[in-house]
Design a protein around this motif. Sequence first.
Motif, PDB file in Angstrom:
ATOM      1  N   VAL A   1     -14.743  41.658  27.541  1.00 33.12           N
ATOM      2  CA  VAL A   1     -16.230  41.240  26.638  1.00 33.12           C
ATOM      3  C   VAL A   1     -17.208  40.901  27.907  1.00 33.12           C
ATOM      4  O   VAL A   1     -17.163  40.224  28.805  1.00 33.12           O
ATOM      5  N   LEU A   2     -18.480  41.425  27.496  1.00 33.36           N
ATOM      6  CA  LEU A   2     -19.760  41.202  28.417  1.00 33.36           C
ATOM      7  C   LEU A   2     -20.632  40.270  27.511  1.00 33.36           C
ATOM      8  O   LEU A   2     -21.175  40.760  26.468  1.00 33.36           O
ATOM      9  N   ALA A   3     -20.635  39.085  27.842  1.00 30.74           N
ATOM     10  CA  ALA A   3     -21.863  38.275  27.364  1.00 30.74           C
ATOM     11  C   ALA A   3     -23.259  38.325  28.265  1.00 30.74           C
ATOM     12  O   ALA A   3     -23.710  39.358  28.249  1.00 30.74           O
ATOM     13  N   GLY A   4     -23.381  36.950  29.022  1.00 26.08           N
ATOM     14  CA  GLY A   4     -24.585  37.058  29.748  1.00 26.08           C
ATOM     15  C   GLY A   4     -24.447  37.691  31.043  1.00 26.08           C
ATOM     16  O   GLY A   4     -25.366  37.964  31.753  1.00 26.08           O
ATOM     17  N   GLY A   5     -22.927  38.006  31.338  1.00 24.48           N
ATOM     18  CA  GLY A   5     -22.532  38.700  32.841  1.00 24.48           C
ATOM     19  C   GLY A   5     -22.860  37.920  33.844  1.00 24.48           C
ATOM     20  O   GLY A   5     -22.344  38.434  34.983  1.00 24.48           O
ATOM     21  N   GLN A   6     -23.178  36.702  33.913  1.00 23.86           N
ATOM     22  CA  GLN A   6     -23.296  35.938  35.222  1.00 23.86           C
ATOM     23  C   GLN A   6     -22.085  35.535  36.007  1.00 23.86           C
ATOM     24  O   GLN A   6     -22.177  35.051  37.011  1.00 23.86           O
ATOM     25  N   SER A   7     -21.010  35.575  35.011  1.00 26.20           N
ATOM     26  CA  SER A   7     -19.608  35.452  36.038  1.00 26.20           C
ATOM     27  C   SER A   7     -19.119  36.890  36.022  1.00 26.20           C
ATOM     28  O   SER A   7     -18.555  36.949  37.063  1.00 26.20           O
TER      29      SER A   7
ATOM     30  N   VAL B   1     -25.760  23.473  35.650  1.00 25.25           N
ATOM     31  CA  VAL B   1     -25.399  24.948  35.522  1.00 25.25           C
ATOM     32  C   VAL B   1     -26.079  25.990  36.375  1.00 25.25           C
ATOM     33  O   VAL B   1     -27.357  26.215  35.823  1.00 25.25           O
TER      34      VAL B   1
ATOM     35  N   VAL C   1     -20.728  29.951  25.134  1.00 26.56           N
ATOM     36  CA  VAL C   1     -19.596  30.365  24.917  1.00 26.56           C
ATOM     37  C   VAL C   1     -18.875  31.171  25.965  1.00 26.56           C
ATOM     38  O   VAL C   1     -17.842  31.091  26.175  1.00 26.56           O
TER      39      VAL C   1
ATOM     40  N   ASP D   1     -25.102  24.265  42.784  1.00 25.07           N
ATOM     41  CA  ASP D   1     -24.049  24.705  43.045  1.00 25.07           C
ATOM     42  C   ASP D   1     -22.885  23.951  42.128  1.00 25.07           C
ATOM     43  O   ASP D   1     -23.105  23.069  41.324  1.00 25.07           O
ATOM     44  N   PHE D   2     -21.748  24.934  42.090  1.00 25.37           N
ATOM     45  CA  PHE D   2     -20.607  24.414  41.468  1.00 25.37           C
ATOM     46  C   PHE D   2     -20.120  22.936  42.128  1.00 25.37           C
ATOM     47  O   PHE D   2     -20.381  22.606  43.036  1.00 25.37           O
TER      48      PHE D   2
ATOM     49  N   ILE E   1     -12.378  37.900  20.454  1.00 26.97           N
ATOM     50  CA  ILE E   1     -13.625  37.648  20.904  1.00 26.97           C
ATOM     51  C   ILE E   1     -13.982  36.321  20.024  1.00 26.97           C
ATOM     52  O   ILE E   1     -13.752  36.020  19.228  1.00 26.97           O
ATOM     53  N   VAL E   2     -14.491  35.385  21.071  1.00 29.36           N
ATOM     54  CA  VAL E   2     -15.123  34.184  20.442  1.00 29.36           C
ATOM     55  C   VAL E   2     -16.205  34.238  20.088  1.00 29.36           C
ATOM     56  O   VAL E   2     -17.232  34.760  20.564  1.00 29.36           O
TER      57      VAL E   2
HETATM   58  C1  LIG Z   1     -25.462  32.085  41.274  1.00 35.91           C
HETATM   59  C2  LIG Z   1     -24.607  31.658  40.148  1.00 35.91           C
HETATM   60  C3  LIG Z   1     -24.343  30.303  40.254  1.00 35.91           C
HETATM   61  C4  LIG Z   1     -23.424  29.901  38.968  1.00 35.91           C
HETATM   62  N1  LIG Z   1     -23.548  28.141  38.822  1.00 35.91           N
HETATM   63  C5  LIG Z   1     -23.022  27.732  37.847  1.00 35.91           C
HETATM   64  C6  LIG Z   1     -22.596  26.579  37.960  1.00 35.91           C
HETATM   65  O1  LIG Z   1     -23.032  25.662  38.657  1.00 35.91           O
HETATM   66  N2  LIG Z   1     -21.843  25.999  36.740  1.00 35.91           N
HETATM   67  C7  LIG Z   1     -21.290  26.887  35.954  1.00 35.91           C
HETATM   68  O2  LIG Z   1     -20.775  26.333  34.949  1.00 35.91           O
HETATM   69  N3  LIG Z   1     -21.613  28.074  36.026  1.00 35.91           N
HETATM   70  C8  LIG Z   1     -22.329  28.568  36.952  1.00 35.91           C
HETATM   71  N4  LIG Z   1     -22.464  29.954  37.021  1.00 35.91           N
HETATM   72  C9  LIG Z   1     -21.837  30.834  35.817  1.00 35.91           C
HETATM   73  C10 LIG Z   1     -22.718  30.895  34.535  1.00 35.91           C
HETATM   74  O3  LIG Z   1     -22.766  29.695  34.221  1.00 35.91           O
HETATM   75  C11 LIG Z   1     -22.095  32.038  33.693  1.00 35.91           C
HETATM   76  O4  LIG Z   1     -23.282  32.081  32.872  1.00 35.91           O
HETATM   77  C12 LIG Z   1     -20.900  31.493  32.761  1.00 35.91           C
HETATM   78  O5  LIG Z   1     -20.091  30.991  33.558  1.00 35.91           O
HETATM   79  C13 LIG Z   1     -20.314  32.666  31.840  1.00 35.91           C
HETATM   80  O6  LIG Z   1     -21.298  33.182  30.829  1.00 35.91           O
HETATM   81  P1  LIG Z   1     -21.747  34.500  30.504  1.00 35.91           P
HETATM   82  O7  LIG Z   1     -22.397  34.294  29.151  1.00 35.91           O
HETATM   83  O8  LIG Z   1     -22.632  34.850  31.774  1.00 35.91           O
HETATM   84  O9  LIG Z   1     -20.368  35.421  30.493  1.00 35.91           O
HETATM   85  P2  LIG Z   1     -20.019  36.703  31.310  1.00 35.91           P
HETATM   86  O10 LIG Z   1     -20.143  36.700  32.649  1.00 35.91           O
HETATM   87  O11 LIG Z   1     -20.317  37.554  30.240  1.00 35.91           O
HETATM   88  O12 LIG Z   1     -18.355  36.568  30.911  1.00 35.91           O
HETATM   89  C14 LIG Z   1     -17.425  35.310  31.703  1.00 35.91           C
HETATM   90  C15 LIG Z   1     -16.164  35.920  31.225  1.00 35.91           C
HETATM   91  O13 LIG Z   1     -15.802  35.212  29.851  1.00 35.91           O
HETATM   92  C16 LIG Z   1     -15.494  36.358  28.982  1.00 35.91           C
HETATM   93  N5  LIG Z   1     -16.369  36.200  27.506  1.00 35.91           N
HETATM   94  C17 LIG Z   1     -17.586  35.751  27.528  1.00 35.91           C
HETATM   95  N6  LIG Z   1     -18.053  35.721  26.295  1.00 35.91           N
HETATM   96  C18 LIG Z   1     -16.969  35.937  25.558  1.00 35.91           C
HETATM   97  C19 LIG Z   1     -16.768  35.644  24.225  1.00 35.91           C
HETATM   98  N7  LIG Z   1     -17.522  35.473  23.227  1.00 35.91           N
HETATM   99  N8  LIG Z   1     -15.419  35.771  23.906  1.00 35.91           N
HETATM  100  C20 LIG Z   1     -14.501  36.241  24.613  1.00 35.91           C
HETATM  101  N9  LIG Z   1     -14.590  36.350  25.858  1.00 35.91           N
HETATM  102  C21 LIG Z   1     -15.823  36.183  26.692  1.00 35.91           C
HETATM  103  C22 LIG Z   1     -16.002  37.583  29.482  1.00 35.91           C
HETATM  104  O14 LIG Z   1     -15.071  38.727  29.187  1.00 35.91           O
HETATM  105  C23 LIG Z   1     -15.839  37.133  31.109  1.00 35.91           C
HETATM  106  O15 LIG Z   1     -14.277  37.390  31.580  1.00 35.91           O
HETATM  107  C24 LIG Z   1     -23.230  30.501  37.930  1.00 35.91           C
HETATM  108  C25 LIG Z   1     -23.431  31.971  38.007  1.00 35.91           C
HETATM  109  C26 LIG Z   1     -24.121  32.515  38.990  1.00 35.91           C
HETATM  110  C27 LIG Z   1     -24.486  33.979  39.128  1.00 35.91           C
END
Ligand SMILES: Cc1cc2nc3c(=O)[nH]c(=O)nc-3n(C[C@H](O)[C@H](O)[C@H](O)COP(=O)(O)OP(=O)(O)OC[C@H]3O[C@@H](n4cnc5c(N)ncnc54)[C@H](O)[C@@H]3O)c2cc1C
Length: 293
Positions: free
Chosen positions: A30-36, A101, A113, A192-193, A166-167
């Motif tokens: 699943v791709l949500a915000g893509g930040q991880s 975060v 989520v 930072d983390f 999917i959540v």
């Molecule tokens: C430079 C940088 C610094 C960061 N610093 C921090 C920090 O200090 N603290 C912190 O907590 N985070 C940090 N992050 C991560 C950020 O918070 C991410 O946004 C978060 O961890 C994941 O959310 P996302 O929506 O981007 O998920 P995605 O990156 O899209 O997905 C993350 C994972 O969760 C799964 N997933 C996502 N949504 C669902 C769903 N609805 N159902 C099932 N599975 C799902 C995906 O398949 C994937 O495996 C950082 C990221 C970056 C790039």
Amino acid sequence: MKPPPFKYHACRTIDEAVGILDSDPDGSKVLAGGQSLVPVLNLRLAAPDNLVDINSIEGLDYIRVQPDHVAIGAGTRQYIVERSDQLHSVLPVVREALSHVGHSQIRNRGTVVGSICHADPAAEMPAVFLTVGGEVTARSAAGTRTIGSDDFFESYLTTALEPNEIVTQVKFDIPSGRTGWYFEEVARRHGDFAILGVVALVSLEGDTVSRARITIFGGGATPLRMTVAEQLITGAKAGDIGGDLLERAASEASAAVRPTDDIHASADYRRHVAGLLTKRAITRSLERAGSPA
Ligand SMILES: Cc1cc2nc3c(=O)[nH]c(=O)nc-3n(C[C@H](O)[C@H](O)[C@H](O)COP(=O)(O)OP(=O)(O)OC[C@H]3O[C@@H](n4cnc5c(N)ncnc54)[C@H](O)[C@@H]3O)c2cc1C
């Protein structure tokens, strides 16, 4: 670095998304915000065949504040949650935790989520979820189920979700009565983390602690509830919580964490900080619970 090749699916409905996941659970993400996920792909730590993008699915972007819980849809960005005054008025710990975060650019795309599903043990939102309690709603082709916060985090980046699920939303419980909260993390730089952090909620009935929830994050493979420290103060009068009792809670927290050495800090340092933050979390939560504001 570039990600390995994948098939991109811009899904319009949850049914379409769960259908793709169901057809190839182990080869889909699943791709949500893509930040991880995107950094993980770019580093080639994962190579899914299918990216199931849920960003165009209508109806997943909401915050609903009810008398006993707050429901947040899977499309809701972290910055929207951070800025919600309605949510802040019932769960102030969420805004404080979200402000740590990453940076605003990350929170602009990242979802609450997604952060919980990613289950980084040093992340803020999983620790908040575990502390305040609640549940996620998971959808698959087989139907819908809920998973409670106590059962959700299993290991490093591993949750109780099945690969075909999917959540769709997370619910955070709203504590009843006079509840004080605390959030603090130790990090090299803001954003930072965390090297180690704490989230706490402490409730009072009269002048007695009726409920205590204390979570350390960054101290093991998952966020960890400090259950012995919680039990030590539950039932105690707020005025009696100091000195020896706080020291015992701190040493129980230091013993309960399971940290490892890494380039940021030693395991011993993390154990020490777990004790200190636990003491501070109890003291400050009690102050907040006791104050009328
Ligand atoms: C430079 C940088 C610094 C960061 N610093 C921090 C920090 O200090 N603290 C912190 O907590 N985070 C940090 N992050 C991560 C950020 O918070 C991410 O946004 C978060 O961890 C994941 O959310 P996302 O929506 O981007 O998920 P995605 O990156 O899209 O997905 C993350 C994972 O969760 C799964 N997933 C996502 N949504 C669902 C769903 N609805 N159902 C099932 N599975 C799902 C995906 O398949 C994937 O495996 C950082 C990221 C970056 C790039």
